[in-house]
Write a protein that holds these residues in place. Sequence first.
Motif, mmCIF file in Angstrom:
data_model
loop_
_atom_site.group_PDB
_atom_site.id
_atom_site.type_symbol
_atom_site.label_atom_id
_atom_site.label_comp_id
_atom_site.label_asym_id
_atom_site.label_seq_id
_atom_site.Cartn_x
_atom_site.Cartn_y
_atom_site.Cartn_z
ATOM 1 N N LYS A 96 -8.324 -18.468 -24.098
ATOM 2 C CA LYS A 96 -7.439 -18.295 -22.950
ATOM 3 C C LYS A 96 -6.311 -17.322 -23.274
ATOM 4 N N ARG A 97 -5.809 -16.689 -22.233
ATOM 5 C CA ARG A 97 -4.605 -15.873 -22.278
ATOM 6 C C ARG A 97 -3.732 -16.291 -21.102
ATOM 7 N N TYR A 98 -2.437 -16.310 -21.300
ATOM 8 C CA TYR A 98 -1.578 -16.770 -20.211
ATOM 9 C C TYR A 98 -0.172 -16.190 -20.327
ATOM 10 N N CYS A 99 0.572 -16.335 -19.258
ATOM 11 C CA CYS A 99 2.000 -16.031 -19.281
ATOM 12 C C CYS A 99 2.728 -17.053 -18.425
ATOM 13 N N VAL A 100 4.012 -17.194 -18.660
ATOM 14 C CA VAL A 100 4.882 -18.090 -17.896
ATOM 15 C C VAL A 100 6.025 -17.254 -17.327
ATOM 16 N N TYR A 101 6.348 -17.468 -16.061
ATOM 17 C CA TYR A 101 7.464 -16.746 -15.457
ATOM 18 C C TYR A 101 8.228 -17.685 -14.520
ATOM 19 N N SER A 102 9.419 -17.280 -14.147
ATOM 20 C CA SER A 102 10.263 -18.063 -13.250
ATOM 21 C C SER A 102 9.891 -17.770 -11.804
#
Length: 308
Positions: A255-261
């Motif tokens: 998996k690859r992911y990112c987190v943002y507001s």
Amino acid sequence: MSVSLIFVNKDMTTAVKADILSFSFRKDAYLPYTKLSVSFVTNGEDIDEYAEMKLFIGEKLIHHGYIETLERRKSGGKYTMFAVSNGFTAQLCRAQIEPGLKMSVSLNSLMDGFYTLPYVEHENNSDTSNYIYVRKNTAMWDAVASLSYKLCGTYPYVRGANTVRITAFPEPVSYVYSEGECTETGIGSDHRRLNTNYHMADINGEYGHYDLTDSDAAAYRLVRHIYMDLDMRFLYSPQQALEYRDKLDNRGMRKRYCVYSGYRGEDISDIMTIGSDQPARIMFIEIKGSSKGIFTKVGTYEDKFQGS
């Protein structure tokens, strides 16, 4: 960004809950339903009247499901409610269908011909070029998964709140996430489901005719042999049964992911690009909200269903 929680009562009247303390939402291409956990301030009303939950972020309905658990707690003279809900497509995992061989089955006939499940919709697909074999105690979702693989080589997923699809969404929205706006990025791998060798018996119960070795799994120094009865779902193509099982065990491997507001409205099968990475289909979404704000984790998988 506004968040609205709505309860639908057994008599179909509604109750809007404004004082949300926190919520956690999860959606995954390999999970047959959305899942929502939420806590909110309440006045001590009768919880037995609630039948459904809806969650909107802005004007987008991201969850609509039945109630799994409700718990009302009182502390310091104040009531707090804790609720867990599964999307209505989760009932496909509990609704079993009659065993046997079913010829000329389409997604339309499978989804519409057995049960009427509230709020559950599906992709329009009338291809009847294949069959399914329904084993004893088979849930509807397993039958949909088997048919999806035979027709398209895919695993079914849920788009929107409760719509089942077996093909990629034809008009995906593209989302680009710059390194600067991400509060976190990451990669991961999961080897817990991997197996190295599959052995399936023939019609006489004898082994040695149908075998498959997963060299990718073996490269991780794993030794895991699986012995299977003849899979009647693939009676006309026995080797395909081993390939299907191998792909199931590989799902979500990388998996690859990112987190943002915030939350932009992503859904399964939309397109995501993190920084300079290659674009990929969105495969999972997690949204968490509290007094600190709303944060979204969005990611993709690389596995044998996705062409890895």
